[in-house]
Motif scaffolding. Structure first.
Motif, PDB file in Angstrom:
ATOM      1  N   LEU A   1      -4.401 -17.610 -48.016  1.00 38.97           N
ATOM      2  CA  LEU A   1      -4.579 -18.562 -49.117  1.00 38.97           C
ATOM      3  C   LEU A   1      -6.046 -18.954 -49.250  1.00 38.97           C
ATOM      4  CD1 LEU A   1      -1.454 -20.800 -48.495  1.00 38.97           C
ATOM      5  CD2 LEU A   1      -1.880 -19.417 -50.548  1.00 38.97           C
ATOM      6  N   ALA A   2      -6.697 -19.219 -48.124  1.00 33.96           N
ATOM      7  CA  ALA A   2      -8.113 -19.596 -48.150  1.00 33.96           C
ATOM      8  C   ALA A   2      -8.969 -18.473 -48.735  1.00 33.96           C
ATOM      9  CB  ALA A   2      -8.587 -19.963 -46.748  1.00 33.96           C
ATOM     10  N   GLU A   3      -8.666 -17.237 -48.360  1.00 38.82           N
ATOM     11  CA  GLU A   3      -9.399 -16.085 -48.912  1.00 38.82           C
ATOM     12  C   GLU A   3      -9.262 -16.015 -50.425  1.00 38.82           C
ATOM     13  OE1 GLU A   3      -8.118 -12.426 -47.120  1.00 38.82           O
ATOM     14  OE2 GLU A   3      -8.495 -13.178 -45.087  1.00 38.82           O
ATOM     15  N   ARG A   4      -8.098 -16.385 -50.931  1.00 35.71           N
ATOM     16  CA  ARG A   4      -7.834 -16.347 -52.373  1.00 35.71           C
ATOM     17  C   ARG A   4      -8.293 -17.610 -53.095  1.00 35.71           C
ATOM     18  NH1 ARG A   4      -1.971 -14.323 -53.850  1.00 35.71           N
ATOM     19  NH2 ARG A   4      -2.949 -14.524 -55.890  1.00 35.71           N
ATOM     20  N   GLY A   5      -8.791 -18.590 -52.328  1.00 32.98           N
ATOM     21  CA  GLY A   5      -9.260 -19.830 -52.942  1.00 32.98           C
ATOM     22  C   GLY A   5      -8.142 -20.752 -53.392  1.00 32.98           C
ATOM     23  N   VAL A   6      -6.968 -20.624 -52.777  1.00 31.77           N
ATOM     24  CA  VAL A   6      -5.819 -21.455 -53.132  1.00 31.77           C
ATOM     25  C   VAL A   6      -5.789 -22.671 -52.205  1.00 31.77           C
ATOM     26  CG1 VAL A   6      -3.295 -21.558 -53.289  1.00 31.77           C
ATOM     27  CG2 VAL A   6      -4.506 -19.434 -53.900  1.00 31.77           C
ATOM     28  N   PRO A   7      -5.848 -23.889 -52.764  1.00 34.24           N
ATOM     29  CA  PRO A   7      -5.782 -25.082 -51.913  1.00 34.24           C
ATOM     30  C   PRO A   7      -4.388 -25.240 -51.309  1.00 34.24           C
ATOM     31  CG  PRO A   7      -5.829 -25.713 -54.230  1.00 34.24           C
ATOM     32  CD  PRO A   7      -5.995 -24.218 -54.173  1.00 34.24           C
ATOM     33  N   PHE A   8      -4.337 -25.799 -50.107  1.00 34.91           N
ATOM     34  CA  PHE A   8      -3.058 -25.988 -49.428  1.00 34.91           C
ATOM     35  C   PHE A   8      -3.126 -27.172 -48.502  1.00 34.91           C
ATOM     36  CE2 PHE A   8      -5.550 -23.005 -46.973  1.00 34.91           C
ATOM     37  CZ  PHE A   8      -5.416 -23.445 -45.668  1.00 34.91           C
ATOM     38  N   VAL A   9      -1.946 -27.655 -48.120  1.00 36.23           N
ATOM     39  CA  VAL A   9      -1.801 -28.700 -47.115  1.00 36.23           C
ATOM     40  C   VAL A   9      -0.837 -28.192 -46.066  1.00 36.23           C
ATOM     41  CG1 VAL A   9      -2.302 -30.573 -48.744  1.00 36.23           C
ATOM     42  CG2 VAL A   9       0.072 -29.901 -48.338  1.00 36.23           C
ATOM     43  N   PHE A  10      -0.937 -28.771 -44.869  1.00 33.42           N
ATOM     44  CA  PHE A  10      -0.024 -28.431 -43.781  1.00 33.42           C
ATOM     45  C   PHE A  10       1.003 -29.541 -43.583  1.00 33.42           C
ATOM     46  CE2 PHE A  10      -3.717 -25.974 -41.903  1.00 33.42           C
ATOM     47  CZ  PHE A  10      -3.115 -24.734 -41.937  1.00 33.42           C
ATOM     48  N   THR A  11       2.213 -29.167 -43.187  1.00 34.62           N
ATOM     49  CA  THR A  11       3.177 -30.098 -42.620  1.00 34.62           C
ATOM     50  C   THR A  11       3.410 -29.625 -41.193  1.00 34.62           C
ATOM     51  OG1 THR A  11       5.115 -28.838 -43.366  1.00 34.62           O
ATOM     52  CG2 THR A  11       4.275 -30.561 -44.840  1.00 34.62           C
ATOM     53  N   THR A  12       3.529 -30.569 -40.269  1.00 34.14           N
ATOM     54  CA  THR A  12       3.626 -30.173 -38.871  1.00 34.14           C
ATOM     55  C   THR A  12       4.163 -31.295 -38.001  1.00 34.14           C
ATOM     56  OG1 THR A  12       2.385 -29.292 -36.985  1.00 34.14           O
ATOM     57  CG2 THR A  12       1.227 -30.843 -38.407  1.00 34.14           C
ATOM     58  N   GLY A  13       4.683 -30.918 -36.877  1.00 31.37           N
ATOM     59  CA  GLY A  13       5.044 -31.865 -35.841  1.00 31.37           C
ATOM     60  C   GLY A  13       3.956 -31.963 -34.790  1.00 31.37           C
ATOM     61  N   TYR A  14       2.887 -31.164 -34.953  1.00 28.22           N
ATOM     62  CA  TYR A  14       1.785 -31.138 -33.998  1.00 28.22           C
ATOM     63  C   TYR A  14       0.732 -32.173 -34.355  1.00 28.22           C
ATOM     64  CZ  TYR A  14       3.603 -26.452 -32.942  1.00 28.22           C
ATOM     65  OH  TYR A  14       4.398 -25.396 -32.620  1.00 28.22           O
ATOM     66  N   GLY A  15       0.014 -32.647 -33.345  1.00 27.04           N
ATOM     67  CA  GLY A  15      -1.107 -33.540 -33.565  1.00 27.04           C
ATOM     68  C   GLY A  15      -2.328 -32.766 -34.024  1.00 27.04           C
ATOM     69  N   ALA A  16      -3.349 -33.498 -34.454  1.00 30.74           N
ATOM     70  CA  ALA A  16      -4.564 -32.877 -34.977  1.00 30.74           C
ATOM     71  C   ALA A  16      -5.237 -31.986 -33.944  1.00 30.74           C
ATOM     72  CB  ALA A  16      -5.533 -33.959 -35.455  1.00 30.74           C
ATOM     73  N   SER A  17      -5.148 -32.326 -32.675  1.00 35.66           N
ATOM     74  CA  SER A  17      -5.831 -31.545 -31.641  1.00 35.66           C
ATOM     75  C   SER A  17      -5.233 -30.153 -31.474  1.00 35.66           C
ATOM     76  CB  SER A  17      -5.805 -32.290 -30.309  1.00 35.66           C
ATOM     77  OG  SER A  17      -4.466 -32.455 -29.877  1.00 35.66           O
ATOM     78  N   ALA A  18      -4.021 -29.945 -31.934  1.00 31.52           N
ATOM     79  CA  ALA A  18      -3.369 -28.635 -31.808  1.00 31.52           C
ATOM     80  C   ALA A  18      -3.764 -27.675 -32.928  1.00 31.52           C
ATOM     81  CB  ALA A  18      -1.852 -28.807 -31.797  1.00 31.52           C
ATOM     82  N   MET A  19      -4.463 -28.173 -33.942  1.00 37.41           N
ATOM     83  CA  MET A  19      -4.834 -27.343 -35.093  1.00 37.41           C
ATOM     84  C   MET A  19      -6.115 -26.564 -34.787  1.00 37.41           C
ATOM     85  SD  MET A  19      -2.420 -28.152 -37.199  1.00 37.41           S
ATOM     86  CE  MET A  19      -2.960 -27.533 -38.759  1.00 37.41           C
ATOM     87  N   PRO A  20      -6.189 -25.314 -35.231  1.00 31.21           N
ATOM     88  CA  PRO A  20      -7.418 -24.551 -35.055  1.00 31.21           C
ATOM     89  C   PRO A  20      -8.587 -25.219 -35.796  1.00 31.21           C
ATOM     90  CG  PRO A  20      -5.621 -23.103 -35.697  1.00 31.21           C
ATOM     91  CD  PRO A  20      -5.131 -24.507 -35.855  1.00 31.21           C
ATOM     92  N   GLU A  21      -9.746 -25.131 -35.227  1.00 28.70           N
ATOM     93  CA  GLU A  21     -10.950 -25.756 -35.792  1.00 28.70           C
ATOM     94  C   GLU A  21     -11.180 -25.333 -37.245  1.00 28.70           C
ATOM     95  OE1 GLU A  21     -14.222 -28.040 -36.343  1.00 28.70           O
ATOM     96  OE2 GLU A  21     -12.877 -28.115 -34.618  1.00 28.70           O
ATOM     97  N   ARG A  22     -10.901 -24.064 -37.575  1.00 30.24           N
ATOM     98  CA  ARG A  22     -11.178 -23.592 -38.934  1.00 30.24           C
ATOM     99  C   ARG A  22     -10.342 -24.315 -39.986  1.00 30.24           C
ATOM    100  NH1 ARG A  22      -7.828 -19.703 -36.676  1.00 30.24           N
ATOM    101  NH2 ARG A  22      -6.201 -18.791 -38.011  1.00 30.24           N
ATOM    102  N   PHE A  23      -9.308 -25.034 -39.557  1.00 33.49           N
ATOM    103  CA  PHE A  23      -8.472 -25.788 -40.492  1.00 33.49           C
ATOM    104  C   PHE A  23      -8.629 -27.292 -40.328  1.00 33.49           C
ATOM    105  CE2 PHE A  23      -5.893 -21.803 -39.982  1.00 33.49           C
ATOM    106  CZ  PHE A  23      -6.228 -21.280 -41.222  1.00 33.49           C
TER     107      PHE A  23
END
Length: 123
Positions: free
Chosen positions: A76-98
């Motif tokens: 999606l990022a390569e195509r320039g499409v904006p997105f949001v995440f839903t998750t049960g994980y905390g912010a520290s579990a997300m990859p830095e690029r996101f």
């Protein structure tokens, strides 16, 4: 799929929780969006992203039955499409690029997701 017309947003919903996927679909449709999906696996998400000529945005569940949705987010990022995440994980579990991507912890507020997408479209 044909062009839905001017002003109508095409939103991909990637969510493996059936009830949440239906809630997102119904609420987005009520707001005038054309929902693409919902789909519940990484393979389906990648297939839909590649198959759709145009997407205005996406909602991605991070954990799709044990698979991480990051390859779909990268596409999606390569195509320039904006997105949001839903998750049960905390912010520290997300990859830095996101780290800049809006993240909603479950249980999610569908109204908050709609508001965040509207903000992304205004940019």
């Amino acid at each position: 799929m044909s062009d839905p017309g001017p002003g109508i947003r095409r939103i991909l919903v990637v969510e493996d929780d059936y009830l949440l996927a239906l809630d997102l679909q119904d609420n987005l449709a009520d707001a005038g969006a054309l929902v693409v999906g919902p789909v519940g696996t990484l393979a389906q998400a990648l297939e839909r992203i590649r198959a759709e000529a145009h997407l205005d945005g996406a909602i991605l569940d991070v954990n799709l039955g044990g698979e991480q949705a990051y390859p779909a987010a990268d596409l999606l990022a390569e195509r320039g499409v904006p997105f949001v995440f839903t998750t049960g994980y905390g912010a520290s579990a997300m990859p830095e690029r996101f780290s800049h991507v809006t993240r909603f912890e479950k249980p999610v507020s569908v109204a908050a997701i709609r508001q965040a997408l509207a903000g992304l479209f205004a940019r």
